[in-house]
Motif scaffolding. Sequence first.
Motif, PDB file in Angstrom:
ATOM      1  N   PHE A 115      -9.844  47.138  47.943  1.00  0.00           N
ATOM      2  CA  PHE A 115     -10.003  46.004  47.098  1.00  0.00           C
ATOM      3  C   PHE A 115      -8.639  45.823  46.188  1.00  0.00           C
ATOM      4  O   PHE A 115      -8.199  44.585  45.911  1.00  0.00           O
ATOM      5  CB  PHE A 115     -11.076  46.578  46.165  1.00  0.00           C
ATOM      6  N   LEU A 116      -7.978  47.102  45.779  1.00  0.00           N
ATOM      7  CA  LEU A 116      -6.703  47.145  44.940  1.00  0.00           C
ATOM      8  C   LEU A 116      -5.532  46.415  45.756  1.00  0.00           C
ATOM      9  O   LEU A 116      -4.782  45.898  44.984  1.00  0.00           O
ATOM     10  CB  LEU A 116      -6.419  48.645  44.287  1.00  0.00           C
ATOM     11  N   VAL A 170      -2.647  39.391  46.255  1.00  0.00           N
ATOM     12  CA  VAL A 170      -3.069  37.927  46.071  1.00  0.00           C
ATOM     13  C   VAL A 170      -2.409  37.697  44.563  1.00  0.00           C
ATOM     14  O   VAL A 170      -2.055  36.355  44.276  1.00  0.00           O
ATOM     15  CB  VAL A 170      -4.604  37.843  45.946  1.00  0.00           C
ATOM     16  N   MET A 171      -2.655  38.440  43.615  1.00  0.00           N
ATOM     17  CA  MET A 171      -2.207  38.175  42.177  1.00  0.00           C
ATOM     18  C   MET A 171      -0.845  37.436  42.095  1.00  0.00           C
ATOM     19  O   MET A 171      -0.530  36.448  41.512  1.00  0.00           O
ATOM     20  CB  MET A 171      -2.306  38.946  41.649  1.00  0.00           C
ATOM     21  N   ALA A 179     -11.220  54.934  48.190  1.00  0.00           N
ATOM     22  CA  ALA A 179     -12.413  53.930  48.252  1.00  0.00           C
ATOM     23  C   ALA A 179     -12.186  52.634  47.498  1.00  0.00           C
ATOM     24  O   ALA A 179     -12.507  51.422  48.059  1.00  0.00           O
ATOM     25  CB  ALA A 179     -13.810  54.604  47.627  1.00  0.00           C
ATOM     26  N   MET A 180     -11.241  52.688  46.693  1.00  0.00           N
ATOM     27  CA  MET A 180     -10.876  51.386  46.104  1.00  0.00           C
ATOM     28  C   MET A 180      -9.599  50.588  46.541  1.00  0.00           C
ATOM     29  O   MET A 180      -9.332  49.569  46.157  1.00  0.00           O
ATOM     30  CB  MET A 180     -10.607  51.711  44.544  1.00  0.00           C
ATOM     31  N   MET A 219      -5.682  44.336  47.951  1.00  0.00           N
ATOM     32  CA  MET A 219      -5.899  42.720  47.957  1.00  0.00           C
ATOM     33  C   MET A 219      -5.431  42.263  46.722  1.00  0.00           C
ATOM     34  O   MET A 219      -4.729  41.200  46.823  1.00  0.00           O
ATOM     35  CB  MET A 219      -7.347  42.567  48.389  1.00  0.00           C
ATOM     36  N   PHE A 220      -5.595  42.897  45.652  1.00  0.00           N
ATOM     37  CA  PHE A 220      -5.418  42.368  44.352  1.00  0.00           C
ATOM     38  C   PHE A 220      -4.014  42.302  44.259  1.00  0.00           C
ATOM     39  O   PHE A 220      -3.348  41.364  43.854  1.00  0.00           O
ATOM     40  CB  PHE A 220      -6.113  43.314  43.347  1.00  0.00           C
ATOM     41  N   VAL A 277      -3.760  45.997  36.299  1.00  0.00           N
ATOM     42  CA  VAL A 277      -5.172  46.144  36.781  1.00  0.00           C
ATOM     43  C   VAL A 277      -5.322  47.443  37.441  1.00  0.00           C
ATOM     44  O   VAL A 277      -6.174  48.088  37.468  1.00  0.00           O
ATOM     45  CB  VAL A 277      -5.788  44.715  37.408  1.00  0.00           C
ATOM     46  N   LYS A 304      -5.190  50.590  35.630  1.00  0.00           N
ATOM     47  CA  LYS A 304      -6.237  50.952  34.665  1.00  0.00           C
ATOM     48  C   LYS A 304      -7.473  51.498  35.805  1.00  0.00           C
ATOM     49  O   LYS A 304      -8.029  52.315  35.301  1.00  0.00           O
ATOM     50  CB  LYS A 304      -6.533  49.816  33.916  1.00  0.00           C
ATOM     51  N   ALA A 305      -7.791  50.851  36.740  1.00  0.00           N
ATOM     52  CA  ALA A 305      -8.670  50.992  37.574  1.00  0.00           C
ATOM     53  C   ALA A 305      -8.494  52.556  38.197  1.00  0.00           C
ATOM     54  O   ALA A 305      -9.582  53.345  38.081  1.00  0.00           O
ATOM     55  CB  ALA A 305      -8.959  50.085  38.933  1.00  0.00           C
ATOM     56  N   ARG A 356     -11.980  58.826  45.855  1.00  0.00           N
ATOM     57  CA  ARG A 356     -12.249  57.726  44.928  1.00  0.00           C
ATOM     58  C   ARG A 356     -11.376  56.602  44.870  1.00  0.00           C
ATOM     59  O   ARG A 356     -11.581  55.639  44.940  1.00  0.00           O
ATOM     60  CB  ARG A 356     -12.550  58.255  43.380  1.00  0.00           C
TER      61      ARG A 356
END
Lengths: 208, 308
Positions: free
Chosen positions: B122-123, B129-130, B118-119, B125-126, B164, B167-168, B115
């Motif tokens: 995306f994470l 970028v942030m 799989a994230m 990238m986050f 973020v 938490k995810a 799991r």
Amino acid sequence: MHISDGVLPISVTLGTGVASLAVAAWSVRKTASEDLPKVAVMTSAFFVASLINVPLGPTSVHLLIPGLVGILLGPSAFLAILIGLLLQSLLFQFGGITALGANALMMGLPAVVCGLLFSKLRGKTRKRNAIVGGLIGGGGTLLAASILALLLATAGEDFLGVMKLALLAHLPVFVVESLVTGFTVSFLFRVKPELLEQRFGTPPPTDH
Amino acid sequence: MSEAHIIQLPLFIFWAGVALLAGSWWLALWTFKSILRDEHKPQPQRDWSVPTVDTAADGDSPFHHWDVRFKLVALLGFAFLVVATRSPWSALIAIFLAFAAVLLARLPLGRSLRRLLAMSGFLSMFLLVMPLTAAVHPGDTLLVFGGWDWFSFNLRGLQLALAVVGKACAVALLMEPLLATASLARTIEGLTRLGVPEKVGQMILLAYRYTFVFLEEAHRMAVGMQVRGFRRRTSLETLRVMGNFLGMLFVRSFERTHRVYAAMQARGYQGRFPAPFCFKVTVGDWLHASLWLVLGVGLLIFDRLGLG
């Protein structure tokens, strides 16, 4: 692209959750009760379809197909998408369980709008069906991306960069999505046009 | 811009940071993948139409014995409380708690790791970028490398992104103890007793079951296409074939919906599934549930009081 847990502020998380429950209740009411099991089985087909990767240059994108779900299921599409997203957090990646409401709104509302537009605009010929289907398929993705942007904007100005990047990432998906939806609609028009009618009540073909 | 603290750093630190990031990212992926590969070795030909989520449903742990209704309310409540926190430190504590839950539930680690894997795209990238795009507020600390004025690394952005991501990850880790410690039918029955309409519960079960059937079907169709010489490329032709493929999948599933429904009716389906589950509430259920909710509320208070 989906919103993951913890991005949205808690008020938006709860608000979208309540809103999506309300829309889901509407969607259940719009579906004849003996059709619910059939919608469920179609949900799994859409879920599998959304796992398919389409090559795009050096990478690949996976289809979102909110437009296609709406075209085939009409108002039941919202329910199908909510269950599909729930399955996604059950089975595969992402927690995503707290962002379920936001994601359901983001994908489900465009689907319902697409279904409505398609039934109004589809016309009679295959070409027209395919072109309208393609435009609506792309439009569904665009609408989903806009809702995503709107939701990310509620997270505050710090998330504007992420929002722009997410919108940019949707552009190639938009093109691929329109073409694939157009081709799928064209195929269904030739092979099984009653699927495009958004009605489940039709009796099964008698194959003895 | 003027009131933010700007820290000038030489350029080599920037490159060292990039190298460190890339290296650790690669290392993490490699570790994850090797763990997953080991876990998959003994089953070369698995039947994809058989569902997998509740393979660990028969285990023996506090989570398996916990009444499903209490488990759902407590862990979902905890997840929402975690999501409501703001600082990366609270997220870190949440990850520890969720990871403890995975260990306590005696679940195979592979599925939880998958799991997270799989994230990861995306994470990450986050995370990248942030810090570069977060709005600059007075009081922020900016890192500027080697006099590139246009390229500032906002530490507050990094903090936001870390929160973020944390938490995810925490919520994702909670999913396995929540869902894999009872059979799905039991979990759905629990949901029904909590007020989810019975029809919707049935839909989830059906959709779940047929997802695996259609995965198998799609797999078979894809093999057939490959045998006939289809190769995926970036071309209109590929998209046309994909469109037909999807159309065929829908036609088949649509016909199957009728057969499934007819078969259900033939077996006496009248809008209900038989549910051979009895729920018995014990004091332990209440205690376990309150423990998680108290932990969640405590975490939120810790977060909001600014202790983190």
